[in-house]
Design an enzyme around this catalytic site. Structure first.
Site, PDB file in Angstrom:
ATOM      1  N   GLU A   1     -37.588 127.829  -0.114  1.00 55.39           N
ATOM      2  CA  GLU A   1     -38.677 127.839   0.873  1.00 55.39           C
ATOM      3  C   GLU A   1     -38.495 126.738   1.917  1.00 55.39           C
ATOM      4  O   GLU A   1     -39.019 126.855   3.012  1.00 55.39           O
ATOM      5  CB  GLU A   1     -40.050 127.745   0.186  1.00 55.39           C
ATOM      6  CG  GLU A   1     -40.315 126.462  -0.554  1.00 55.39           C
ATOM      7  CD  GLU A   1     -41.678 126.459  -1.263  1.00 55.39           C
ATOM      8  OE1 GLU A   1     -41.980 127.414  -1.990  1.00 55.39           O
ATOM      9  OE2 GLU A   1     -42.428 125.496  -1.076  1.00 55.39           O
TER      10      GLU A   1
ATOM     11  N   GLU B   1     -39.324 128.312 -10.174  1.00 58.31           N
ATOM     12  CA  GLU B   1     -39.076 128.024  -8.753  1.00 58.31           C
ATOM     13  C   GLU B   1     -38.849 126.536  -8.519  1.00 58.31           C
ATOM     14  O   GLU B   1     -39.524 125.693  -9.133  1.00 58.31           O
ATOM     15  CB  GLU B   1     -40.303 128.501  -7.964  1.00 58.31           C
ATOM     16  CG  GLU B   1     -40.265 128.174  -6.494  1.00 58.31           C
ATOM     17  CD  GLU B   1     -41.556 128.596  -5.804  1.00 58.31           C
ATOM     18  OE1 GLU B   1     -42.268 129.482  -6.315  1.00 58.31           O
ATOM     19  OE2 GLU B   1     -41.860 128.013  -4.753  1.00 58.31           O
TER      20      GLU B   1
ATOM     21  N   HIS C   1     -41.880 122.838  -8.229  1.00 57.13           N
ATOM     22  CA  HIS C   1     -42.103 122.080  -7.008  1.00 57.13           C
ATOM     23  C   HIS C   1     -41.226 120.840  -6.870  1.00 57.13           C
ATOM     24  O   HIS C   1     -41.701 119.735  -6.560  1.00 57.13           O
ATOM     25  CB  HIS C   1     -43.587 121.725  -6.855  1.00 57.13           C
ATOM     26  CG  HIS C   1     -44.020 121.922  -5.446  1.00 57.13           C
ATOM     27  ND1 HIS C   1     -44.125 120.890  -4.566  1.00 57.13           N
ATOM     28  CD2 HIS C   1     -44.290 123.047  -4.760  1.00 57.13           C
ATOM     29  CE1 HIS C   1     -44.455 121.388  -3.389  1.00 57.13           C
ATOM     30  NE2 HIS C   1     -44.560 122.679  -3.478  1.00 57.13           N
TER      31      HIS C   1
ATOM     32  N   ASP D   1     -43.931 127.474 -10.391  1.00 53.97           N
ATOM     33  CA  ASP D   1     -43.318 126.624  -9.360  1.00 53.97           C
ATOM     34  C   ASP D   1     -43.249 125.190  -9.881  1.00 53.97           C
ATOM     35  O   ASP D   1     -44.286 124.554 -10.103  1.00 53.97           O
ATOM     36  CB  ASP D   1     -44.174 126.694  -8.089  1.00 53.97           C
ATOM     37  CG  ASP D   1     -43.493 126.055  -6.887  1.00 53.97           C
ATOM     38  OD1 ASP D   1     -42.453 125.403  -7.060  1.00 53.97           O
ATOM     39  OD2 ASP D   1     -44.022 126.218  -5.765  1.00 53.97           O
TER      40      ASP D   1
ATOM     41  N   GLU E   1     -44.260 136.491  -2.063  1.00 55.16           N
ATOM     42  CA  GLU E   1     -45.440 135.666  -2.370  1.00 55.16           C
ATOM     43  C   GLU E   1     -46.573 136.054  -1.424  1.00 55.16           C
ATOM     44  O   GLU E   1     -46.345 136.269  -0.230  1.00 55.16           O
ATOM     45  CB  GLU E   1     -45.090 134.186  -2.177  1.00 55.16           C
ATOM     46  CG  GLU E   1     -46.245 133.243  -2.481  1.00 55.16           C
ATOM     47  CD  GLU E   1     -45.857 131.761  -2.296  1.00 55.16           C
ATOM     48  OE1 GLU E   1     -44.820 131.491  -1.664  1.00 55.16           O
ATOM     49  OE2 GLU E   1     -46.601 130.908  -2.796  1.00 55.16           O
TER      50      GLU E   1
ATOM     51  N   TRP F   1     -42.609 115.815  -3.737  1.00 57.73           N
ATOM     52  CA  TRP F   1     -43.837 116.602  -3.800  1.00 57.73           C
ATOM     53  C   TRP F   1     -43.525 118.074  -3.839  1.00 57.73           C
ATOM     54  O   TRP F   1     -42.766 118.602  -3.118  1.00 57.73           O
ATOM     55  CB  TRP F   1     -44.755 116.333  -2.603  1.00 57.73           C
ATOM     56  CG  TRP F   1     -46.070 117.003  -2.834  1.00 57.73           C
ATOM     57  CD1 TRP F   1     -47.089 116.571  -3.642  1.00 57.73           C
ATOM     58  CD2 TRP F   1     -46.501 118.292  -2.329  1.00 57.73           C
ATOM     59  NE1 TRP F   1     -48.124 117.461  -3.664  1.00 57.73           N
ATOM     60  CE2 TRP F   1     -47.785 118.531  -2.866  1.00 57.73           C
ATOM     61  CE3 TRP F   1     -45.934 119.237  -1.490  1.00 57.73           C
ATOM     62  CZ2 TRP F   1     -48.519 119.692  -2.596  1.00 57.73           C
ATOM     63  CZ3 TRP F   1     -46.646 120.390  -1.215  1.00 57.73           C
ATOM     64  CH2 TRP F   1     -47.929 120.620  -1.747  1.00 57.73           C
TER      65      TRP F   1
ATOM     66  N   TYR G   1     -49.864 119.450  -8.486  1.00 58.31           N
ATOM     67  CA  TYR G   1     -49.588 120.433  -7.449  1.00 58.31           C
ATOM     68  C   TYR G   1     -50.021 121.831  -7.884  1.00 58.31           C
ATOM     69  O   TYR G   1     -49.782 122.258  -8.998  1.00 58.31           O
ATOM     70  CB  TYR G   1     -48.087 120.467  -7.135  1.00 58.31           C
ATOM     71  CG  TYR G   1     -47.745 121.716  -6.415  1.00 58.31           C
ATOM     72  CD1 TYR G   1     -48.105 121.856  -5.081  1.00 58.31           C
ATOM     73  CD2 TYR G   1     -47.166 122.780  -7.072  1.00 58.31           C
ATOM     74  CE1 TYR G   1     -47.865 123.028  -4.413  1.00 58.31           C
ATOM     75  CE2 TYR G   1     -46.913 123.960  -6.409  1.00 58.31           C
ATOM     76  CZ  TYR G   1     -47.271 124.078  -5.085  1.00 58.31           C
ATOM     77  OH  TYR G   1     -47.047 125.234  -4.422  1.00 58.31           O
TER      78      TYR G   1
ATOM     79  N   ARG H   1     -48.249 133.941 -10.383  1.00 58.10           N
ATOM     80  CA  ARG H   1     -47.710 132.591 -10.547  1.00 58.10           C
ATOM     81  C   ARG H   1     -48.792 131.741 -11.192  1.00 58.10           C
ATOM     82  O   ARG H   1     -49.937 131.728 -10.725  1.00 58.10           O
ATOM     83  CB  ARG H   1     -47.354 132.026  -9.176  1.00 58.10           C
ATOM     84  CG  ARG H   1     -46.749 130.642  -9.226  1.00 58.10           C
ATOM     85  CD  ARG H   1     -46.583 130.073  -7.824  1.00 58.10           C
ATOM     86  NE  ARG H   1     -47.645 129.158  -7.514  1.00 58.10           N
ATOM     87  CZ  ARG H   1     -47.553 128.178  -6.612  1.00 58.10           C
ATOM     88  NH1 ARG H   1     -46.443 128.011  -5.927  1.00 58.10           N
ATOM     89  NH2 ARG H   1     -48.554 127.383  -6.374  1.00 58.10           N
TER      90      ARG H   1
ATOM     91  N   ARG I   1     -35.694 132.204  -1.551  1.00 61.53           N
ATOM     92  CA  ARG I   1     -37.096 132.203  -1.104  1.00 61.53           C
ATOM     93  C   ARG I   1     -37.285 131.874   0.380  1.00 61.53           C
ATOM     94  O   ARG I   1     -38.426 131.706   0.836  1.00 61.53           O
ATOM     95  CB  ARG I   1     -37.873 131.185  -1.956  1.00 61.53           C
ATOM     96  CG  ARG I   1     -38.350 131.808  -3.223  1.00 61.53           C
ATOM     97  CD  ARG I   1     -39.142 130.904  -4.069  1.00 61.53           C
ATOM     98  NE  ARG I   1     -40.273 130.260  -3.435  1.00 61.53           N
ATOM     99  CZ  ARG I   1     -41.368 130.860  -2.989  1.00 61.53           C
ATOM    100  NH1 ARG I   1     -41.474 132.187  -3.087  1.00 61.53           N
ATOM    101  NH2 ARG I   1     -42.352 130.168  -2.452  1.00 61.53           N
TER     102      ARG I   1
HETATM  103  O1  KDG Z   1     -46.306 123.828   3.147  1.00 58.92           O
HETATM  104  C1  KDG Z   1     -45.895 123.754   1.826  1.00 58.92           C
HETATM  105  C2  KDG Z   1     -46.482 124.880   1.025  1.00 58.92           C
HETATM  106  O2  KDG Z   1     -46.265 126.104   1.645  1.00 58.92           O
HETATM  107  C3  KDG Z   1     -45.889 124.882  -0.349  1.00 58.92           C
HETATM  108  O3  KDG Z   1     -46.343 123.783  -1.027  1.00 58.92           O
HETATM  109  C4  KDG Z   1     -46.262 126.095  -1.106  1.00 58.92           C
HETATM  110  O4  KDG Z   1     -44.605 125.639  -2.778  1.00 58.92           O
HETATM  111  C5  KDG Z   1     -45.321 126.421  -2.214  1.00 58.92           C
HETATM  112  C6  KDG Z   1     -45.278 127.826  -2.611  1.00 58.92           C
HETATM  113  O5  KDG Z   1     -44.445 128.140  -3.441  1.00 58.92           O
HETATM  114  O6  KDG Z   1     -46.068 128.605  -2.089  1.00 58.92           O
HETATM  115 MG    MG Z   2     -43.032 126.696  -3.831  1.00 59.48          MG
END
Ligand code: KDG
Ligand code: MG
Length: 402
Positions: free
Chosen positions: A262, A236, A212, A210, A339, A402, A159, A147, A283
């Site tokens: 996630e 992602e 995010h 990602d 991951e 975020w 990020y 990634r 995920r």
């Molecule tokens: O707690 C949040 C993190 O695990 C996250 O920011 C990590 O986005 C993330 C990832 O894809 O690992």
């Molecule tokens: Mg993520």
């Protein structure tokens, strides 16, 4: 096989972790991860004040029934705090069952569907050169999938970029820092990063990214389209996970595969996305989606629609969750990728484990149960330390995802 003791252990060997330990009358014990990054103590209270009293005296072998009892019996169902708490109980019960049967948990889940589990690592850089070097490093270590995240020209903080090396940690001690975000700067830059990575490393390595949760559906569609020549393994979290209809719009515009989940707590968060085939990878992971019992139901639904799994595996998921995820990954038919963000040495010392990495693949090991332990004396030397994920604002100060 009655449960006679249930304890919640909080420690911070490099970062905060919450662990549930269940002990049976036969002297067996099982562990469950209960870490919810930045809201850890809410789960501690949920477990200690509301769940532990319900566990004492229950038969540890009744895993499904305990799951339903805690989920349905609460009346207030779902949500990240409650589902993380249930997940930790579930993990600990599978761990106990494996130990009682003297087999690794993946054998109880139907046995191995593959020899080992492909994982992806995190290549982070403050600029393109650093990201290229970090990607090269992962490929040298044998990773087949990487990634890539990179600082955006003109933005001080982004990020996925920051502490570099192999141990990226998103949470910061103390109160949350604030990051600054510009969608336009990001969108104008990211395609050139991936074009460079393909130029450098050719077509073979799997590249992931990602987003995010930071784009609108049409912005995400633009990015997915621009990245098509670089054939990403996945894009992602292109939009916030709750913008579910937005995935249809993205889908109409691009063939770049999409991963999400996630932050999902249950099958009800992803059912629509899976059944409408709006995503390619789900995920959700063991600790935040109700444990092995519930995550397997998500995977089985996804299997019907050719959606594959891609479990979250950041550093805030403890080695207990990592072990559970690897048993799940090895067994479930529609596994896609896992991951793997390495933990620090302090974390690995507190949680000795049987899982291993070799040449881009991982295996949970063949120790009975989950194959992970906790050194409680060592854990006690690392008390909880308040930490938060950063908060994100656009350049004009507007609060952003975020
Ligand atoms: O707690 C949040 C993190 O695990 C996250 O920011 C990590 O986005 C993330 C990832 O894809 O690992
Ligand atoms: Mg993520």
């Amino acid at each position: 096989m009655r449960i006679v003791d249930a304890r919640v252990i909080v420690c911070s060997p490099g970062r905060n972790f919450v662990t549930l330990k269940l002990v049976t009358e036969d002297g067996l014990y099982g562990l469950g991860d209960a870490t919810l990054n930045g809201r850890e103590l809410a789960v501690v209270s949920y477990l200690q004040d509301h769940v532990v009293p319900l566990l004492i005296g229950r038969d540890a072998r009744r895993i499904e029934d305990t799951w339903q009892y805690l989920y349905k019996g609460a009346y207030w169902r779902g949500g990240p705090v409650g589902m993380t708490a249930i997940a930790s109980v579930d993990m600990a019960l599978w761990d106990i069952l494996g130990k009682a049967a003297n087999v690794p948990v993946y054998r109880l889940l139907g046995g191995a569907s593959r020899e080992a589990v492909m994982v992806y690592g995190h290549a982070n850089g403050k600029d393109v050169e650093e990201t290229v070097a970090a990607t090269a490093h992962y490929l040298e270590l044998g990773y087949k999938a990487v990634r890539a995240q990179c600082g955006i020209p003109g933005l001080a903080s982004t990020y996925g970029v920051g502490r570099g090396g192999m141990f990226y940690e998103p949470a910061e001690p103390g109160l949350p820092p604030e990051n600054v975000w510009s969608t336009e700067k990001y969108l104008s830059f990211v395609p050139s990063l991936f074009a460079r990575l393909r130029e450098e490393f050719g077509p073979e390595p799997h590249l992931l990214h990602d987003v995010h949760h930071r784009l609108t559906p049409i912005e995400a569609a633009r990015l997915g389209k621009a990245l098509e020549p670089c054939h990403l393994f996945w894009m992602e979290d292109p939009v916030p996970a709750e913008v579910q209809d937005g995935f249809r719009l993205i889908r109409h515009h691009t063939t770049t595969p999409i991963a999400v989940g996630e932050v999902f707590s249950s099958i009800f968060d992803c059912r629509h996305l899976i059944q409408e085939q709006l995503i390619d990878y789900i995920r959700s992971t063991v600790v935040h989606a109700g444990g092995l019992t519930h995550l397997r139901k998500i995977a089985h639904l996804a299997e019907m629609y050719r959606v594959r799994t891609g479990c979250h595996g950041a550093t805030d998921l403890s080695p207990v969750c990592m072990a559970a995820a690897l048993h799940f990954d090895l067994s479930v038919h529609n596994f896609g990728i896992q991951e793997y963000m390495r933990h620090t040495d302090e974390t690995d010392q507190v949680f000795p484990h049987a899982y291993s990495f070799e040449d881009g693949y991982m295996h949970p090991g063949d120790a009975p149960g989950l194959g992970v332990d906790i050194d409680e004396a060592l854990a006690a030397q690392y008390p909880y330390a308040r930490a938060y994920l950063p908060v994100n604002r656009r350049e004009d100060g507007t609060a952003h995802d975020w």
